[in-house]
Scaffold this active site. Structure first.
Site, short mmCIF file in Angstrom:
data_model
loop_
_atom_site.label_atom_id
_atom_site.label_comp_id
_atom_site.label_asym_id
_atom_site.label_seq_id
_atom_site.Cartn_x
_atom_site.Cartn_y
_atom_site.Cartn_z
CG LEU A 445 -12.59 9.33 -41.70
CD1 LEU A 445 -12.98 10.55 -40.90
CD2 LEU A 445 -13.10 8.07 -41.03
CB ALA A 449 -15.74 17.86 -55.38
CG ASP A 562 -23.55 19.25 -52.04
OD1 ASP A 562 -24.37 18.55 -52.67
OD2 ASP A 562 -22.32 19.02 -52.02
#
Ligand code: ATP
Length: 791
Positions: A445, A449, A562
């Site tokens: 998929l 990181a 994030d």
């Protein structure tokens, strides 16, 4: 990953103009793009903007942006690297600027993992690098008078139909400290900018840059002891056993409180004795006495209780820093049981904190939560709507999930986000290996990181899941830091319980691999956005769902940090879910009114709030608000407004210009004005009457907030402006945003309770775009591109 960028660009080029219906978003994008790039005025403005003094060393780090007429000067203190970048971005040399502009586009979620060398880019998106000239009024200040600090209960009728009490709403946004350490921060950030764009930028048009993320293939785990298979159910069972052994003590019956500690125990074999002691919950984590932090400025925050000491430096406390510390930088003799210290302290008492604040924060957060849970929860079943923290009820019908254990096996009932309730027999607790319970199906998929994500099918019921295989430990990363990153992501993932947050099913350690099993969503929101087929109403629905997820997170004292298109997935029923909690932090603990500031440059450049790049510590909530607004802008414009919120980025510099302040620091540290008696009048701003490109024209929409806002639909401008206020203390809170008339008017797809299950109530004014599965995820797009190249 520039290949992917090019793929998307080629795809766009090849698309016949009539292939997709022109949506509002298309129109807006076209409007923006079709504005002629007035090179002359760009060059003219460049001569004004390039006033970089390279004289003394002091001056060298100070960039001035003189703009004629009433346009104010914006300055920012740069690190050495920023200084050179800024010089490079001077508009005196258009080519030099472009190159610098492109080169510095890097989305460095991975920066906090210290992986820049291994980082690759992700797919492309466009940055509007239109030249700017002219000015606009400083719009944000007039709105700052609104007092959005007031405590509120959120009543999101779409999601829950019941109020979500906001724990955090009582904590006003903090005013960041002035940045004493920003040079090092910026330097570090800049040093991570070694980007693929340096290689490929030459092949891209000047006004285009790509989203540069990081992809790391997962190497083999070789340093974590293969001691366990962990599942939520197994951990819960352990918690229950522990609870049965001593019912008088409030310990970890909830999956939240115990998970962190027990995972730690699993990982830290050294500590096995200690961890086997039920009283030493979380024995794997350390406490360092850093002393109390002097940094909480807001008297409302610190009043009445001693502030929790903060990490010393940004890069020494966050997940970011964790992986960047050389091995052994954190001593192993810290395998104590900090929680035992916390146990005996009243919530308001000062507790020495570890430099590893994130996990320490999480442990305390979950521990308190588990205590809350236990009191109302003695039957070993976590009820829907169980209080997660401080008596806050997670809306039971927004995301139902309950787990219970019998014998060696465990069972769970949960909705799967598709409107179906799943009653399943989980084999996680029975010791059956992961490889015997799941089979890999289909393609990968994506990867980032933190690891790579694959599709897997559970053999027992053929259900499809997304399985994230965490990256292995870096050489210069201590085992403890590595485990901290994974446990924090897992703790958060398993604790969160909301329709717009991805559900974590279990985590498994097997064959030297650490795997997180999650519910699967069919599409990356990024892929949907880049299909260029989204209608305006669909974009609004996705935006509101993202905000609803953020509202939930903030209501329980967590910030994501994030937020970006890449970290939003959407299922085929149109339900958007936030993923990737690797950077999430606790900003508020149950029963505490103290704000726990976050630290470290964490996130992805184009989505970063400016204060993250400036201050060592910051309130993480307005950071999420800012990123959400950037996501909205990206969905509308199919571009980033800027690549990084630093003045070396010309687009951002122009956005900051034309205001009533003379430096970025002043702009960012502004505090809300006191409410004025004629507030209703003061919030009415004069709209620019023309879109002149003249630099001295006060109606120029290319300078100041209007630079971004004028490209967005009019009804959105007011609240987006509140979300991208440069000053975090003035930025709208999630509660204020959810109360905005436009946001409230969005017909959002949401889950509704239907007897024993949930179904999706679709918004009536839109449908959700679907793309071919081969293009639904990043990995698929990459594969397709490779195939095309080989043909
Ligand atoms: N539950 C899910 N369903 C579908 N796709 C998913 C799911 N979780 C992750 N993905 C895909 O895998 C990609 C990487 O996932 P994730 O962001 O969790 O990894 P990461 O390594 O932490 O990335 P980052 O670099 O952003 O930190 C996502 O961008 C998405 O394409």
């Amino acid at each position: 990953m520039s290949s992917l960028t090019r793929l998307l660009q080629e795809k766009r080029k090849n698309e016949p103009a009539s292939s997709s219906p022109r949506t509002s978003a298309d129109t807006l994008t076209t409007t923006l793009e079709s504005q002629p790039l007035d090179v002359q005025s760009r060059n003219r403005s460049s001569s004004h903007i390039s006033g970089v003094s390279n004289g003394s060393s002091n001056d060298r780090n100070r960039t001035t942006v003189p703009v004629p007429g009433s346009v104010t000067t914006v300055t920012q203190i740069y690190s050495e690297e920023d200084s050179s970048s800024t010089a490079g971005s001077s508009l005196d040399d258009r080519n030099q600027f472009s190159s610098s502009f492109l080169n510095s586009n890097f989305a460095h979620t991975a920066s906090f993992y210290g992986t820049s060398a291994q980082s690759k880019d992700r797919f492309g998106a466009l940055i509007n690098d239109q030249g700017a000239a002219g000015l606009s009024s400083c719009g944000a200040s007039s709105l700052a008078a609104q007092n959005r600090i007031t405590s509120r209960l959120s009543a999101n009728s779409h999601t829950s139909g019941r109020a979500i009490p906001s724990l955090s709403s009582s904590i006003p946004y903090s005013v960041p400290n002035s940045n004493k350490d920003n040079n090092s921060s910026n330097s570090n950030s800049s040093s991570l900018s070694s980007s693929w764009l340096e290689t490929y930028a030459g092949g891209m048009p000047n006004n285009i840059s790509a989203i540069d993320s990081n992809v790391i293939s997962s190497p083999k785990v070789d340093s974590v002891e293969p001691r366990f298979v962990i599942s939520k159910q197994k951990l819960q069972k352990a918690s229950m056993d522990s609870n049965n052994a001593n019912t008088t003590q409030s310990r970890s019956i909830s999956r939240s409180g115990s998970i962190s500690s027990q995972l730690g125990n699993f990982f830290f074999s050294k500590n096995s004795k200690e961890s086997s002691n039920p009283n030493s919950a979380g024995g794997a984590f350390s406490v360092n006495s850093n002393g109390p932090s002097p940094n909480i400025k807001n008297p409302n925050v610190t009043n009445g209780s001693t502030a929790i000491p903060k990490p010393i430096r940004a890069r020494q406390s966050s997940i970011y820093s964790a992986s960047r510390q050389p091995t052994g930088s954190y001593t192993d003799n810290l395998y104590g049981s900090p929680s035992s210290v916390h146990d005996h302290l009243p919530p308001s008492q000062s507790v020495p904190r570890s430099q590893h604040s994130s996990i320490g924060d999480l442990k305390r957060f979950f521990k308190k939560s588990s205590s809350s849970n236990l009191s109302s929860n003695n039957n070993n079943v976590i009820p829907n709507g169980s209080p997660l923290s401080s008596g806050i009820a997670v809306p039971s019908h927004s995301h139902s999930s309950s787990h219970f254990a019998t014998g060696g096996n465990s069972y769970s009932s949960s909705y799967n986000g598709n409107g179906d309730t799943i009653y399943s027999h989980n084999h996680g607790g029975s010791g059956i290996p992961f490889s015997k319970r799941y089979i890999k199906t289909g393609a990968d998929l994506g990867a980032g990181a933190g690891g790579s994500v694959k599709l897997a099918q559970r053999i027992a019921d053929n259900q499809i899941f997304a399985v994230k295989e965490f990256r292995t430990k870096f050489e210069n990363e201590s085992k403890r830091d590595y485990v901290k990153k994974i446990t924090s992501e897992y703790c958060i993932g398993t604790t969160l319980n909301h329709a717009n947050i991805i559900e974590t099913i279990e985590i498994v350690y097997e064959d030297d691999r650490i795997l997180q099993v999650m519910e699967y969503c069919e599409y990356d929101l990024f892929a949907i956005v880049m299909s260029n087929k989204m209608s305006y109403e669909e974009i609004c629905c996705c935006f509101k769902q993202i905000l609803t997820g953020v509202q939930y997170l903030h209501s329980i004292g967590l910030a994501h940090r994030d937020l970006k298109l890449d970290n939003c997935v959407i299922n085929e029923k149109g339900v958007v879910k936030l993923i990737d909690f690797g950077a999430a932090v606790v900003f508020s603990y149950p029963f505490s009114k103290n704000l726990v500031e976050a630290s470290g440059i964490v996130g992805s450049d184009p989505y970063l709030a400016p204060e993250v790049c400036i201050f060592a510590k910051y309130d993480p909530r307005p950071v999420d608000i800012w990123s959400s607004a950037i996501i909205f802008a990206c969905m509308i414009l199919k571009k980033f407004p800027w690549k990084i919120p630093k003045l070396r980025d010309n687009s951002f510099k122009l956005f900051c210009s034309g205001r009533d302040c003379d430096s970025l620091s002043s702009l960012v540290t502004r505090t809300p004005d006191p409410p004025s008696y004629d507030e209703s009048h003061s919030t009415e701003k004069k709209k620019p009457e023309s879109s002149s490109n003249n630099v001295s024209d006060p109606n120029n929409v290319n300078i100041g907030p209007q630079r971004l806002l004028h490209s967005l639909p009019e009804e959105t401008q007011h609240i987006i402006e509140r979300m991208i206020d440069l000053a975090p203390a003035c930025r709208g809170s999630i509660e204020e945003i959810m109360e905005d008339p436009w946001i409230r008017s969005i017909d959002m797809c949401h889950l509704v309770e239907d007897a024993l299950s949930f179904k999706v109530a679709k918004g009536e004014d839109h449908h959700h775009t679907q793309v071919d599965q081969s293009e639904a995820h990043i990995a698929g797009l990459e594969k397709k591109k490779k195939k095309q190249n080989n043909q």
